[in-house]
Design a protein around this motif. Structure first.
Motif, PDB file in Angstrom:
ATOM      1  N   ASP A 161       0.854  -1.186  -0.003  1.00  0.00           N
ATOM      2  CA  ASP A 161       0.056  -0.246  -0.065  1.00  0.00           C
ATOM      3  C   ASP A 161       0.907   1.234   0.170  1.00  0.00           C
ATOM      4  N   ARG A 162       2.238   1.246  -0.234  1.00  0.00           N
ATOM      5  CA  ARG A 162       3.171   2.148  -0.248  1.00  0.00           C
ATOM      6  C   ARG A 162       2.581   3.605  -0.715  1.00  0.00           C
ATOM      7  N   SER A 163       2.346   3.212  -2.295  1.00  0.00           N
ATOM      8  CA  SER A 163       1.979   4.273  -3.126  1.00  0.00           C
ATOM      9  C   SER A 163       0.732   5.317  -2.614  1.00  0.00           C
ATOM     10  N   THR A 164      -0.354   4.573  -2.073  1.00  0.00           N
ATOM     11  CA  THR A 164      -1.364   5.294  -1.614  1.00  0.00           C
ATOM     12  C   THR A 164      -1.173   5.768  -0.384  1.00  0.00           C
ATOM     13  N   LEU A 165      -0.408   4.995   0.567  1.00  0.00           N
ATOM     14  CA  LEU A 165      -0.137   5.783   1.764  1.00  0.00           C
ATOM     15  C   LEU A 165       0.832   6.942   1.701  1.00  0.00           C
ATOM     16  N   LEU A 166       1.744   6.914   0.942  1.00  0.00           N
ATOM     17  CA  LEU A 166       2.521   8.428   0.533  1.00  0.00           C
ATOM     18  C   LEU A 166       1.605   9.495  -0.260  1.00  0.00           C
ATOM     19  N   SER A 167       0.924   9.028  -1.021  1.00  0.00           N
ATOM     20  CA  SER A 167       0.003  10.141  -1.732  1.00  0.00           C
ATOM     21  C   SER A 167      -0.739  10.601  -0.598  1.00  0.00           C
ATOM     22  N   ARG A 168      -1.310   9.980   0.508  1.00  0.00           N
ATOM     23  CA  ARG A 168      -2.164  10.308   1.658  1.00  0.00           C
ATOM     24  C   ARG A 168      -1.362  11.278   2.501  1.00  0.00           C
ATOM     25  N   ALA A 169       0.059  10.803   2.667  1.00  0.00           N
ATOM     26  CA  ALA A 169       1.064  11.737   3.664  1.00  0.00           C
ATOM     27  C   ALA A 169       1.431  13.119   3.027  1.00  0.00           C
ATOM     28  N   GLU A 170       1.452  13.131   1.608  1.00  0.00           N
ATOM     29  CA  GLU A 170       1.671  14.362   0.971  1.00  0.00           C
ATOM     30  C   GLU A 170       0.621  15.301   0.987  1.00  0.00           C
ATOM     31  N   ILE A 171      -0.594  14.721   1.161  1.00  0.00           N
ATOM     32  CA  ILE A 171      -1.603  15.671   1.314  1.00  0.00           C
ATOM     33  C   ILE A 171      -1.862  16.168   2.771  1.00  0.00           C
ATOM     34  N   ALA A 172      -1.498  15.518   3.638  1.00  0.00           N
ATOM     35  CA  ALA A 172      -1.397  15.828   5.189  1.00  0.00           C
ATOM     36  C   ALA A 172      -0.249  16.725   5.398  1.00  0.00           C
ATOM     37  N   LEU A 173       1.051  16.558   4.533  1.00  0.00           N
ATOM     38  CA  LEU A 173       2.173  17.479   4.710  1.00  0.00           C
ATOM     39  C   LEU A 173       1.820  19.031   4.172  1.00  0.00           C
ATOM     40  N   SER A 174       0.846  18.865   3.071  1.00  0.00           N
ATOM     41  CA  SER A 174       0.389  20.260   2.671  1.00  0.00           C
ATOM     42  C   SER A 174      -0.546  20.772   3.581  1.00  0.00           C
ATOM     43  N   GLN A 175      -1.257  20.117   3.848  1.00  0.00           N
ATOM     44  CA  GLN A 175      -2.425  20.768   4.916  1.00  0.00           C
ATOM     45  C   GLN A 175      -1.472  21.359   6.113  1.00  0.00           C
ATOM     46  N   ALA A 176      -0.384  20.683   6.675  1.00  0.00           N
ATOM     47  CA  ALA A 176       0.183  21.156   7.875  1.00  0.00           C
ATOM     48  C   ALA A 176       1.054  22.461   7.412  1.00  0.00           C
ATOM     49  N   SER A 177       1.571  22.401   6.049  1.00  0.00           N
ATOM     50  CA  SER A 177       2.374  23.467   5.756  1.00  0.00           C
ATOM     51  C   SER A 177       1.395  24.865   5.528  1.00  0.00           C
ATOM     52  N   ASN A 178       0.152  24.539   4.970  1.00  0.00           N
ATOM     53  CA  ASN A 178      -0.821  25.792   4.630  1.00  0.00           C
ATOM     54  C   ASN A 178      -1.237  26.259   6.075  1.00  0.00           C
ATOM     55  N   LEU A 179      -1.364  25.432   7.127  1.00  0.00           N
ATOM     56  CA  LEU A 179      -1.908  25.871   8.379  1.00  0.00           C
ATOM     57  C   LEU A 179      -1.070  26.299   9.242  1.00  0.00           C
ATOM     58  N   SER A 180       0.192  26.120   9.016  1.00  0.00           N
ATOM     59  CA  SER A 180       1.286  26.691   9.879  1.00  0.00           C
ATOM     60  C   SER A 180       2.424  27.817   9.067  1.00  0.00           C
ATOM     61  N   GLU A 181       1.739  28.066   7.792  1.00  0.00           N
ATOM     62  CA  GLU A 181       2.699  29.128   7.313  1.00  0.00           C
ATOM     63  C   GLU A 181       3.863  28.548   6.961  1.00  0.00           C
ATOM     64  N   SER A 182       3.834  27.316   6.359  1.00  0.00           N
ATOM     65  CA  SER A 182       5.111  26.500   6.157  1.00  0.00           C
ATOM     66  C   SER A 182       6.218  26.694   7.285  1.00  0.00           C
ATOM     67  N   LYS A 183       5.669  26.557   8.475  1.00  0.00           N
ATOM     68  CA  LYS A 183       6.405  26.500   9.802  1.00  0.00           C
ATOM     69  C   LYS A 183       6.731  25.080  10.536  1.00  0.00           C
ATOM     70  N   LEU A 184       5.704  24.182  10.043  1.00  0.00           N
ATOM     71  CA  LEU A 184       5.848  22.886  10.937  1.00  0.00           C
ATOM     72  C   LEU A 184       5.666  21.885   9.801  1.00  0.00           C
ATOM     73  N   LYS A 185       6.502  20.777  10.202  1.00  0.00           N
ATOM     74  CA  LYS A 185       6.521  19.569   9.387  1.00  0.00           C
ATOM     75  C   LYS A 185       7.377  18.729  10.283  1.00  0.00           C
ATOM     76  N   PRO A 186       7.062  17.433   9.790  1.00  0.00           N
ATOM     77  CA  PRO A 186       7.905  16.120  10.571  1.00  0.00           C
ATOM     78  C   PRO A 186       9.293  16.482  10.802  1.00  0.00           C
ATOM     79  N   ASP A 187       9.937  15.542  11.712  1.00  0.00           N
ATOM     80  CA  ASP A 187      11.438  15.758  11.710  1.00  0.00           C
ATOM     81  C   ASP A 187      12.113  15.173  10.732  1.00  0.00           C
TER      82      ASP A 187
END
Length: 335
Positions: free
Chosen positions: A256-282
């Motif tokens: 399921d790697r491809s699907t999971l990475l696509s979902r992760a990419e969406i979540a990363l984009s949401q985090a970036s938008n909500l934090s004005e690009s200040k917050l992301k995983p380690d």
């Protein structure tokens, strides 16, 4: 109250230490109400007007800058635009006493005028008429946690619960304390009780998610962080947590790697938008993300940028070896 998740730290595979010839400047960020901010606060360190380092507060609202020379530094805690202003303080590191010393400078946040001091990360309206004795016992327990006195802290938190059995914050903080101690069954019991008392507080789900990450139960962690995001869709931390869980789940599930990475990419984009690009995983999680996506060069660049930003890492040799491995993989011809 206490839960200032710094997701950037809970999955980190390494720790900071003062470099030989340097000192450590540490402290905690204190909200206008006297507690730790609910969400991570960005703290910047400058010297003579020049940016040196930056970090986010951890689970206890603490920050740490290692490997510093003597001089006068400025610490700036970034405001959230809703409850507290950007606040700056100075910290003097004296030249006497030799290297390797630790210095403490806390940051007391200033409230924004004409705005409520409600916790920014919790959107549900929930109040309790807590007896003063129970509140005092919990406050004493939180202070003892900060001092590294876990047994005494647990005793005080249990005293608070004995006085007021439905004390949400006491159950939550006791659960978080057990979580830090890796006493996971005890943590589950307290966090579940907190959730029963107030099922609409995102912090209980954030803590459950962290516990599941410790157990490497990534699929359920994804779902739990998703519930936290449903309760408070404006908190970028929830998106970061969910993205982190999805990335680690993808690493363990090739089918399921491809699907999971696509979902992760969406979540990363949401985090970036909500934090004005200040917050992301380690950095380690982001490097894993790029390697799984077939871009080892970008994974190496992520680790390299992290090492440049924080040069006094305890295991810099291991990270350099990882960067070398990724670069070799990037330049290896495809079969």
């Amino acid at each position: 109250m206490k839960f200032a998740l710094f997701l950037l730290l809970f999955l980190a595979s390494f720790s900071f230490a003062a470099a030989q010839g340097g000192s450590v400047l540490e402290g905690k960020v204190i909200s206008p109400s006297g507690t730790q901010p609910t969400n991570p606060v960005r703290v910047k360190l400058t010297f003579n007007g020049r940016p040196i380092l930056e970090t986010f507060t951890d689970l206890s609202g603490r920050f740490n800058f290692p490997g510093l020379k003597s001089g006068t530094y400025q610490l700036t805690a970034e405001g959230d635009g809703r409850t507290f202003e950007t606040t700056a303080v100075t910290a003097d590191l004296p030249a006497f006493g030799g290297s390797g010393q630790s210095f403490t400078q806390d940051i007391q946040l200033r409230p924004i005028s004409h705005k409520s001091n409600a916790q920014p990360g919790v959107v549900n309206v929930f109040t309790q008429n807590v007896p003063a004795a129970a509140r005092q016992a919990l406050d004493a327990g939180l202070k003892l946690v900060e001092e590294g006195k876990a047994p005494e802290a647990i005793e005080n938190m249990r005293k608070a619960i004995q006085i007021f059995p439905q004390y949400f914050d006491a159950h939550l903080q006791l659960g978080n304390t057990f979580l830090k101690l890796d006493q996971l069954q005890d943590a589950i019991a307290e966090l579940d009780k907190a959730r029963e008392i107030n099922p609409n507080d995102e912090r209980a789900y954030q803590s459950f998610g962290l516990l599941l990450m410790k157990q490497r139960n990534y699929p359920v962690a994804v779902a739990v962080f998703g519930e936290a995001a449903r309760l408070n869709p404006e908190n970028p931390l929830n998106a970061v947590m969910r993205a982190t869980a999805l990335i680690h789940q993808a690493a363990t599930s090739e089918a399921d790697r491809s699907t999971l990475l696509s979902r992760a990419e969406i979540a990363l984009s949401q985090a970036s938008n909500l934090s004005e690009s200040k917050l992301k995983p380690d950095a380690m999680t982001m490097a894993l993300f790029y390697e799984l996506k077939g871009d080892p060069e970008r994974a190496a660049a992520e680790l390299e940028a992290y090492m440049k930003k924080t040069p006094q890492l305890k295991n810099s040799t291991a990270l350099q070896n990882e960067i070398k491995r990724l670069r070799e993989k990037a330049h290896k011809p495809n079969p």
